[in-house]
Each structure stands twice: as C-alpha cells, then as structure tokens.
Design a protein around this motif. Structure first.
Motif, PDB file in Angstrom:
ATOM      1  N   ARG A 143      51.368  62.363  64.112  1.00  0.00           N
ATOM      2  CA  ARG A 143      50.742  61.808  62.910  1.00  0.00           C
ATOM      3  C   ARG A 143      49.572  60.900  63.251  1.00  0.00           C
ATOM      4  NH1 ARG A 143      53.757  59.796  57.455  1.00  0.00           N
ATOM      5  NH2 ARG A 143      51.955  58.808  56.447  1.00  0.00           N
ATOM      6  N   ILE A 181      46.514  62.948  63.786  1.00  0.00           N
ATOM      7  CA  ILE A 181      45.968  63.457  62.520  1.00  0.00           C
ATOM      8  C   ILE A 181      45.201  62.360  61.798  1.00  0.00           C
ATOM      9  CG2 ILE A 181      46.562  64.398  60.255  1.00  0.00           C
ATOM     10  CD1 ILE A 181      48.983  65.737  61.579  1.00  0.00           C
ATOM     11  N   GLU A 182      45.785  61.169  61.753  1.00  0.00           N
ATOM     12  CA  GLU A 182      45.123  60.054  61.061  1.00  0.00           C
ATOM     13  C   GLU A 182      43.804  59.667  61.736  1.00  0.00           C
ATOM     14  OE1 GLU A 182      49.090  57.830  59.225  1.00  0.00           O
ATOM     15  OE2 GLU A 182      48.365  57.284  61.221  1.00  0.00           O
ATOM     16  N   THR A 222      43.139  64.995  56.171  1.00  0.00           N
ATOM     17  CA  THR A 222      43.756  64.042  55.249  1.00  0.00           C
ATOM     18  C   THR A 222      45.231  64.364  55.121  1.00  0.00           C
ATOM     19  OG1 THR A 222      41.716  63.850  53.944  1.00  0.00           O
ATOM     20  CG2 THR A 222      43.759  63.133  52.890  1.00  0.00           C
ATOM     21  N   ILE A 223      46.079  63.367  55.307  1.00  0.00           N
ATOM     22  CA  ILE A 223      47.505  63.538  55.032  1.00  0.00           C
ATOM     23  C   ILE A 223      47.711  63.272  53.546  1.00  0.00           C
ATOM     24  CG2 ILE A 223      49.853  62.751  55.524  1.00  0.00           C
ATOM     25  CD1 ILE A 223      48.896  61.899  58.286  1.00  0.00           C
ATOM     26  N   ALA A 228      53.951  63.238  52.370  1.00  0.00           N
ATOM     27  CA  ALA A 228      54.948  63.132  53.441  1.00  0.00           C
ATOM     28  C   ALA A 228      56.232  62.596  52.843  1.00  0.00           C
ATOM     29  CB  ALA A 228      54.450  62.211  54.557  1.00  0.00           C
ATOM     30  N   LEU A 240      55.762  64.987  57.818  1.00  0.00           N
ATOM     31  CA  LEU A 240      54.605  65.561  57.147  1.00  0.00           C
ATOM     32  C   LEU A 240      55.016  66.636  56.149  1.00  0.00           C
ATOM     33  CD1 LEU A 240      52.346  65.983  60.300  1.00  0.00           C
ATOM     34  CD2 LEU A 240      52.019  64.288  58.477  1.00  0.00           C
ATOM     35  N   VAL A 290      48.845  68.484  54.744  1.00  0.00           N
ATOM     36  CA  VAL A 290      47.601  67.979  55.319  1.00  0.00           C
ATOM     37  C   VAL A 290      46.499  68.928  54.872  1.00  0.00           C
ATOM     38  CG1 VAL A 290      46.330  67.532  57.465  1.00  0.00           C
ATOM     39  CG2 VAL A 290      48.768  66.965  57.319  1.00  0.00           C
TER      40      VAL A 290
END
Length: 259
Positions: A163, A166-167, A173-174, A177, A183, A186
């Motif tokens: 995560r 990804i951030e 963009t998440i 969750a 998750l 995304v």
C-alpha cells in the motif's frame, strides 16, 4: 448495439467464472457482447480443459473491443515471472494501454497489472482474507457512483499489494479499502481500474471455493480460512447470504457506462 467486452479468463473454475461475468455484465447492459479468451502459452504442453468456453488470446480481435477484463487466478503466492504465461500477459497489458482500451483488472489480475505498470510489490498475507467486508470510500470515482460508505464487497485472496508503494505513485489512487486496510479498488490513468474484490462472485461462490479448498486438503479443515460474514448460520456454515448484490449491480453498470 451493445458494447463489446473481452475477458481473459485465468480462473481455475472457467465455466463458473464465465457464467458469473456473463450474468453481471448482461444484467448491467443486456446488449453487451462478451468474448472469452485463454492464454495460449499456458497450454503449450497441456490439454485444454474439457469444454473450454474460450478462444486463444488474439490481439487482432481485442483491438476491436470497447473494454477488457482480466480475471483473478489462484496463484497469488507465485512470483509473477514464474507464471508460465507471464510474457503473453504483459504483451496484452502493453497492447491494451497502447490502444487505449479501458481495462478492468480483478484480484490477481490487478496485482499483476500494478506490478507490471508501476513496479508495485506484493506480499503474502498472514492468513487468507476470505469473506464479505464493509468498505471505506477513500476517494470518489465514477466507478463507485451510487455506493455509500460501508458498502459490502467480497474478498478472497492470499496476498496483498504494497500500500505504501501505491500511495507513493502519483498516477494511482486508492479509492476503497476495508477498515483494516485491505485494498478494494485502485484506479490509474488510461481508464485503468484495479479491483481486488471478487465483485463478480454470486451467492454460492464462497461456499464452492471453501469446499474446493477443503477437498484439496483431503477434508482437513485445520488452518483453512472459512468465509466471514457470509453464512446466516456461521456455526453450521449454511444459508449463504448475497449481501453484496447491490454493490455488484452498481459497480458493473458504472464500469460499462464509463468506457
């Protein structure tokens, strides 16, 4: 005329998977036309499953489609490069992006695409996330239209993507969750959606998955994850509840409307 959707079916239960996707997509748009494919390289030295409901992957046919889905696969714990159709799959990834065909990647398909496009790593979970869980909406998106905070969604996997990575990736963009950080959705550029929930699952899917894993272990259920928040009678593991039906309907209608 309805939209034309291609699906690379990587699941082990191919016929059930085809029935599930056909059901949810046609419920969202009755005129949708669906073509199912399998990776040719996976069957170079093995026979096709009996009554295989798909055709070999053909990029020339995919170019004419309005959208493409890559399903999950029960191989979360394998290294990506150990997958025998990895080269064929990454060629498909590149083709979809180059031709600007909207993409929906599901579960392992989402893991593979995030790793290939953005270098996101994955790690095994301490135990399988398996069941129906409420979701937190972290960033709105058209694909989540009509869904409210706490919407329920099904999860079934043994691994998770990093995560923090990804951030740190500005292109990603998440959107959703679970409250404990697993998750769910995304999104990225070029109409890429990475769905970690098995939103296509119908009411019997979790029961079948549990029984299949139990059978593979010779009936030994020690340490085997049981579906959470799924059975009305959890002690007897009976009366499956289809509590994510509304979520499923909204999600696939939204995806088809956006492509």
């Amino acid at each position: 005329m309805g939209k034309k959707i291609g699906i690379l079916n990587l699941m082990h239960d191919k016929i059930d998977t085809q029935k599930r996707f056909s059901h949810v997509l046609k419920a969202a748009e009755p005129r949708v036309a669906i073509s199912y494919f399998y990776p040719k390289s996976h069957y170079l030295n093995r026979p096709l499953p009996q009554n295989c409901p798909a055709e070999p992957l053909d990029l020339a046919k995919i170019e004419k489609l309005d959208g493409f889905i890559i399903t999950g696969a029960p191989i979360e714990l394998l290294d990506f490069t150990a997958v025998d159709y990895w080269q064929e799959l990454t060629g498909l990834f590149d083709f979809l992006k180059a031709k600007e065909i909207p993409q929906l990647y599901v579960c392992w398909g989402a893991m593979a695409a995030l790793h290939y496009f953005y270098g996101i790593s994955k790690h095994p979970l301490p135990e399988k996330i398996f069941g129906i869980y409420p979701q937190e909406i972290l960033a709105t998106a058209p694909i989540l239209s009509g869904l409210v905070e706490g919407f329920r969604a099904p999860h079934a996997r043994y691994a998770e993507m990093n995560r923090e990575e990804i951030e740190a990736e500005k292109a990603l963009t998440i959107n959703a969750a679970t409250p404990d950080g697993h998750l769910s959705l995304v999104t990225g550029p070029d109409k890429q959606a990475f769905l970690f929930s098995h939103m296509e699952y119908g009411p019997q899917a979790f029961k079948k998955e549990y029984q299949r894993e139990l059978s593979a272990r010779g009936g030994d259920d020690r340490g085997l994850a049981k579906p959470q928040q799924y059975f009305a009678n959890e002690s007897a593991m009976s009366l499956p509840q289809f509590t994510w039906e509304s979520t499923q309907q909204h999600f696939f209608k939204n995806w088809l409307a956006a492509i």
